[in-house]
Design a protein around this motif. Structure first.
Motif, mmCIF file in Angstrom:
data_model
loop_
_atom_site.group_PDB
_atom_site.id
_atom_site.type_symbol
_atom_site.label_atom_id
_atom_site.label_comp_id
_atom_site.label_asym_id
_atom_site.label_seq_id
_atom_site.Cartn_x
_atom_site.Cartn_y
_atom_site.Cartn_z
ATOM 1 N N TYR A 28 0.870 -1.177 0.000
ATOM 2 C CA TYR A 28 0.000 0.000 0.000
ATOM 3 C C TYR A 28 0.905 1.223 0.000
ATOM 4 C CZ TYR A 28 -3.172 3.396 2.427
ATOM 5 O OH TYR A 28 -3.907 4.486 2.829
ATOM 6 N N LEU A 29 0.695 2.117 -0.957
ATOM 7 C CA LEU A 29 1.482 3.344 -1.030
ATOM 8 C C LEU A 29 0.500 4.498 -1.215
ATOM 9 C CD1 LEU A 29 4.473 4.361 -1.112
ATOM 10 C CD2 LEU A 29 4.237 4.398 -3.601
ATOM 11 N N SER A 30 0.273 5.264 -0.157
ATOM 12 C CA SER A 30 -0.735 6.319 -0.180
ATOM 13 C C SER A 30 -0.370 7.429 -1.166
ATOM 14 C CB SER A 30 -0.886 6.921 1.214
ATOM 15 O OG SER A 30 -1.725 8.065 1.174
ATOM 16 N N PRO A 31 -1.284 7.768 -2.101
ATOM 17 C CA PRO A 31 -1.034 8.924 -2.964
ATOM 18 C C PRO A 31 -1.063 10.242 -2.174
ATOM 19 C CG PRO A 31 -2.600 7.425 -3.987
ATOM 20 C CD PRO A 31 -2.440 6.986 -2.558
ATOM 21 N N TRP A 32 -1.948 10.330 -1.205
ATOM 22 C CA TRP A 32 -2.019 11.530 -0.373
ATOM 23 C C TRP A 32 -0.854 11.511 0.610
ATOM 24 C CZ3 TRP A 32 -5.817 12.421 4.236
ATOM 25 C CH2 TRP A 32 -5.763 13.764 4.651
ATOM 26 N N ASP A 33 -0.056 12.582 0.619
ATOM 27 C CA ASP A 33 1.145 12.657 1.453
ATOM 28 C C ASP A 33 1.169 14.009 2.154
ATOM 29 O OD1 ASP A 33 3.819 12.929 2.424
ATOM 30 O OD2 ASP A 33 4.507 11.449 0.956
ATOM 31 N N ARG A 34 0.921 13.998 3.458
ATOM 32 C CA ARG A 34 0.804 15.230 4.231
ATOM 33 C C ARG A 34 2.162 15.775 4.690
ATOM 34 N NH1 ARG A 34 -4.158 14.771 8.394
ATOM 35 N NH2 ARG A 34 -4.177 17.018 7.999
ATOM 36 N N HIS A 35 3.230 15.047 4.383
ATOM 37 C CA HIS A 35 4.558 15.510 4.781
ATOM 38 C C HIS A 35 5.341 16.093 3.610
ATOM 39 C CE1 HIS A 35 8.462 15.593 6.807
ATOM 40 N NE2 HIS A 35 8.964 15.110 5.674
ATOM 41 N N GLU A 36 5.241 15.466 2.456
ATOM 42 C CA GLU A 36 6.094 15.821 1.327
ATOM 43 C C GLU A 36 5.839 17.261 0.849
ATOM 44 O OE1 GLU A 36 8.584 16.194 -1.740
ATOM 45 O OE2 GLU A 36 8.670 14.714 -0.120
ATOM 46 N N ARG A 37 6.916 18.054 0.774
ATOM 47 C CA ARG A 37 6.810 19.478 0.424
ATOM 48 C C ARG A 37 6.329 19.700 -1.005
ATOM 49 N NH1 ARG A 37 10.819 20.867 -2.826
ATOM 50 N NH2 ARG A 37 12.675 19.537 -2.960
ATOM 51 N N THR A 38 6.562 18.725 -1.897
ATOM 52 C CA THR A 38 6.150 18.912 -3.291
ATOM 53 C C THR A 38 4.671 18.552 -3.515
ATOM 54 O OG1 THR A 38 6.802 16.657 -3.932
ATOM 55 C CG2 THR A 38 8.468 18.389 -4.128
ATOM 56 N N TYR A 39 3.972 18.079 -2.470
ATOM 57 C CA TYR A 39 2.566 17.737 -2.643
ATOM 58 C C TYR A 39 1.776 19.012 -2.967
ATOM 59 C CZ TYR A 39 -1.913 15.445 -2.062
ATOM 60 O OH TYR A 39 -3.161 14.928 -2.311
ATOM 61 N N GLY A 40 1.041 18.971 -4.052
ATOM 62 C CA GLY A 40 0.324 20.142 -4.555
ATOM 63 C C GLY A 40 0.968 20.720 -5.801
ATOM 64 N N LEU B 255 3.548 18.427 -11.320
ATOM 65 C CA LEU B 255 4.616 17.651 -11.953
ATOM 66 C C LEU B 255 5.551 17.060 -10.904
ATOM 67 C CD1 LEU B 255 6.150 16.655 -14.446
ATOM 68 C CD2 LEU B 255 7.384 18.852 -14.446
ATOM 69 N N GLU B 256 5.987 17.904 -9.973
ATOM 70 C CA GLU B 256 7.000 17.472 -9.014
ATOM 71 C C GLU B 256 6.522 16.313 -8.144
ATOM 72 O OE1 GLU B 256 6.202 20.470 -9.753
ATOM 73 O OE2 GLU B 256 7.947 21.799 -9.931
ATOM 74 N N TYR B 257 5.290 16.402 -7.621
ATOM 75 C CA TYR B 257 4.852 15.330 -6.736
ATOM 76 C C TYR B 257 4.568 14.041 -7.508
ATOM 77 C CZ TYR B 257 2.591 12.392 -3.354
ATOM 78 O OH TYR B 257 2.295 11.320 -2.547
ATOM 79 N N TYR C 116 6.205 10.553 -6.435
ATOM 80 C CA TYR C 116 5.464 9.323 -6.163
ATOM 81 C C TYR C 116 5.900 8.198 -7.107
ATOM 82 C CZ TYR C 116 1.499 6.300 -5.004
ATOM 83 O OH TYR C 116 0.727 5.253 -4.593
ATOM 84 N N MET C 117 6.126 8.554 -8.367
ATOM 85 C CA MET C 117 6.589 7.558 -9.337
ATOM 86 C C MET C 117 7.936 6.979 -8.900
ATOM 87 S SD MET C 117 5.788 6.285 -12.482
ATOM 88 C CE MET C 117 5.123 7.489 -13.628
ATOM 89 N N GLY C 118 8.804 7.821 -8.389
ATOM 90 C CA GLY C 118 10.102 7.345 -7.928
ATOM 91 C C GLY C 118 9.961 6.348 -6.787
ATOM 92 N N THR D 23 -7.157 19.767 2.041
ATOM 93 C CA THR D 23 -5.785 19.555 1.605
ATOM 94 C C THR D 23 -5.509 20.308 0.304
ATOM 95 O OG1 THR D 23 -4.125 17.828 1.224
ATOM 96 C CG2 THR D 23 -6.295 17.507 0.224
ATOM 97 N N LYS D 24 -4.265 20.333 -0.092
ATOM 98 C CA LYS D 24 -3.870 21.025 -1.325
ATOM 99 C C LYS D 24 -4.487 20.353 -2.550
ATOM 100 C CE LYS D 24 0.645 22.268 0.638
ATOM 101 N NZ LYS D 24 2.109 22.056 0.509
ATOM 102 N N ASN D 25 -4.768 21.145 -3.551
ATOM 103 C CA ASN D 25 -5.286 20.601 -4.813
ATOM 104 C C ASN D 25 -4.188 19.791 -5.494
ATOM 105 O OD1 ASN D 25 -7.063 20.211 -7.014
ATOM 106 N ND2 ASN D 25 -5.968 21.812 -8.130
ATOM 107 N N MET D 26 -4.526 18.555 -5.827
ATOM 108 C CA MET D 26 -3.514 17.676 -6.419
ATOM 109 C C MET D 26 -4.178 16.741 -7.413
ATOM 110 S SD MET D 26 -0.228 16.980 -6.216
ATOM 111 C CE MET D 26 0.310 16.123 -7.689
ATOM 112 N N THR D 27 -3.669 16.708 -8.629
ATOM 113 C CA THR D 27 -4.152 15.781 -9.644
ATOM 114 C C THR D 27 -3.132 14.656 -9.786
ATOM 115 O OG1 THR D 27 -5.285 17.536 -10.856
ATOM 116 C CG2 THR D 27 -4.826 15.491 -12.051
ATOM 117 N N TYR D 28 -3.554 13.456 -9.472
ATOM 118 C CA TYR D 28 -2.650 12.311 -9.558
ATOM 119 C C TYR D 28 -2.619 11.772 -10.980
ATOM 120 C CZ TYR D 28 -3.551 12.305 -4.476
ATOM 121 O OH TYR D 28 -3.683 12.652 -3.156
ATOM 122 N N HIS D 29 -1.448 11.396 -11.438
ATOM 123 C CA HIS D 29 -1.296 10.829 -12.782
ATOM 124 C C HIS D 29 -1.445 9.304 -12.706
ATOM 125 C CE1 HIS D 29 1.175 14.546 -14.337
ATOM 126 N NE2 HIS D 29 -0.018 14.859 -13.864
#
Length: 493
Positions: free
Chosen positions: A147-159, A162-164, A168-170, A196-202
């Motif tokens: 299980y790898l959560s797409p929502w990440d409340r710690h990662e600075r690039t979330y939101g 491209l960067e997040y 996540y892909m990495g 939470t921040k607006n985030m579109t997952y690929h």
């Protein structure tokens, strides 16, 4: 000369007639869509165990903030071998670990963040829970999911779109590149907080990467593509439950499609069977003040998940010492014993099976007796022209049972739309109460891989009659079983 030709023509016609009587008909055409080999193996497991473990275990939380100090993570006796043994002893063949939950803390030393076990005091920052978990499962020949959560409340690039997505892909690649071994299921949770921040997952990019790296893996999300969420966290599927569904109608994280996820779609174009996730405790992570569910509640969950064409994903959270708590171990032992007690004996064994018709007749190979064989590849198929297909099991002597099990040959598609179950109290067509078909004790809609009818009362009967009243093509029934459940309550569940 004409008499000779006439004789030969009659001889060949007679020979052709004789041969045709012994010529086996091929199987009926499938009713699309169909399960893949990986999906079929997954369905036949019936039980999968979830392990929610991470920072929340040490903060008494369910959803962490992402600002927790990694030094809080310090399980003193972590033993993944104990987790896996508990799962194996309870009859589970696939185990799934939360490698990263919404707080972003990683249970492996990810190269892309310091918010992981490498910043914790556990094993002086040299530990790797994912590796220990994988190795423990491999040692017991259990398959593994992550299980790898797409929502990440710690990662600075979330939101940052491209960067997040690249971040996540990495992390996906770290877990699936083969270094940890084969992964049978990957879990994409659609949960995300309201503020939470607006985030579109690929997701499509992620899914393609997953399939490239682990070709036989099943991908779980609200929208599949291989396994779908059932639409709730109570371990209960709809009384109507189709594996087919239209993925174009599904959106990950969309709460408005919960009803559709729960029932599936008889006209669905893709095979995406549902997984029923539920925790053995009230919460998903371990909390000292919580206790596991009672055995009768776990059995009810089994009947309404596995017994409604689903796989049961039961969460058993390790505690803050890194072990499965003794009350949970004991409850799982009781649950396993109960399931074995109910289903180890099939009271229909030795019965005589009769169908309303048989595809290809007696020599067709699609005999009614196939439903009594312990072989999912064999099945009873009625004739294509049969407008009222039914199958009857006549027992050697009257038996007492309160569970009726029906299974379809889903390798050729899910077909049954409606069905009924009758019992007959004697071996003749009309019993002492004047019932020609007997008494109807159950009726339902879909069957799929497995349908369990818990009758709510014990029935003593000598014959059981299953009638398919509506289907997508000729119904193909692979198994019928009669079982006695000593744990059943008086109410119908």
């Amino acid at each position: 000369m004409s008499k000779v030709w006439l004789f030969l023509a009659l001889a060949f016609a007679t020979l052709d007639s004789v041969l045709s009587k012994h010529r086996r008909l091929p199987p009926p055409l499938p009713v699309l869509p169909l399960p893949s080999a990986a999906q079929l193996r997954w369905q036949q497991r019936e039980l999968v165990m979830f392990f929610h473990f991470g920072m929340n275990t040490f903060t008494d939380s369910e959803w962490g903030s992402g600002h927790e100090d990694p030094r809080l993570f310090n399980p003193s006796f972590l033993d993944a071998s104990q987790w896996v043994k508990v799962a194996a002893d309870a009859g589970f063949s696939l185990v799934i670990l939360t490698a990263k939950h919404h707080d972003g803390f990683c249970l492996w030393p990810s190269k892309y963040t310091d918010h992981s076990v490498k910043s914790s005091p556990w094993k002086n920052g040299e530990g790797d829970v994912v590796r220990e978990f994988m190795e423990a499962a491999q040692a017991r020949d259990l398959d593994v999911g992550l299980y790898l959560s797409p929502w990440d409340r710690h990662e600075r690039t979330y939101g940052l779109q491209l960067e997040y997505n690249e971040y996540y892909m990495g992390q996906l690649q770290e877990l699936l590149d083969g270094e940890y071994g084969h992964v049978s299921e990957i879990w994409f949770d659609g949960a995300k907080g309201n503020n939470t921040k607006n985030m579109t997952y690929h997701f499509n990019d992620w899914f393609s990467t997953v399939k490239r790296m682990q070709g036989s893996i099943n991908i779980f999300s609200d929208a599949g593509p291989d396994v779908r969420w059932v639409g709730g966290e109570t371990g209960t599927a709809g009384t109507t439950c189709w594996s087919p569904i239209n993925r174009t109608s599904l959106r990950i994280g969309d709460g408005s499609i919960i009803g559709y996820l729960n029932t599936g779609d008889s006209n669905g174009s893709e095979w995406v069977p549902p997984e029923c996730d539920v925790s053995i405790r009230p919460g998903w992570f371990w909390h000292k003040n919580e206790t596991p569910k009672a055995v009768d509640e776990l059995l009810h969950i089994y009947y309404t998940s596995v017994g409604r064409n689903c796989v049961l994903l039961l969460n058993v959270p390790p505690n803050s010492t890194g072990l499965i708590s003794e009350p949970d171990v004991n409850r799982l032992t009781e649950f396993r014993s109960a399931v074995t007690t109910i289903f180890s004996a099939n009271l229909a064994e030795g019965a005589v099976a009769k169908g309303s018709s048989q595809r290809g007749g007696r020599s067709g190979g699609f005999l009614a007796a196939n439903v009594l064989a312990d072989d999912p590849q064999s099945y009873w198929a009625p004739a294509d022209s049969d407008e009222d297909p039914w199958i009857e099991l006549r027992l050697e002597k009257p038996a007492e049972f309160n569970v009726v099990r029906i299974q379809e040959a889903i390798t050729l598609g899910q077909r049954i739309i409606k069905h009924e179950v009758y019992v007959k109290f004697t071996s003749v067509e009309q019993d002492e109460r004047g019932l020609t078909k007997g008494e109807r004790v159950a009726n339902g809609t879909t069957v799929g891989y497995k349908r369990l009818h818990r009758l709510g009362r014990v029935v003593r009967a000598q014959a059981v009659w299953v009638r398919v009243t509506e289907a997508r093509g000729p119904p193909l029934i692979s198994s019928i079983g009669l079982h006695f459940d000593p744990y059943s309550k008086s109410q119908i569940s």
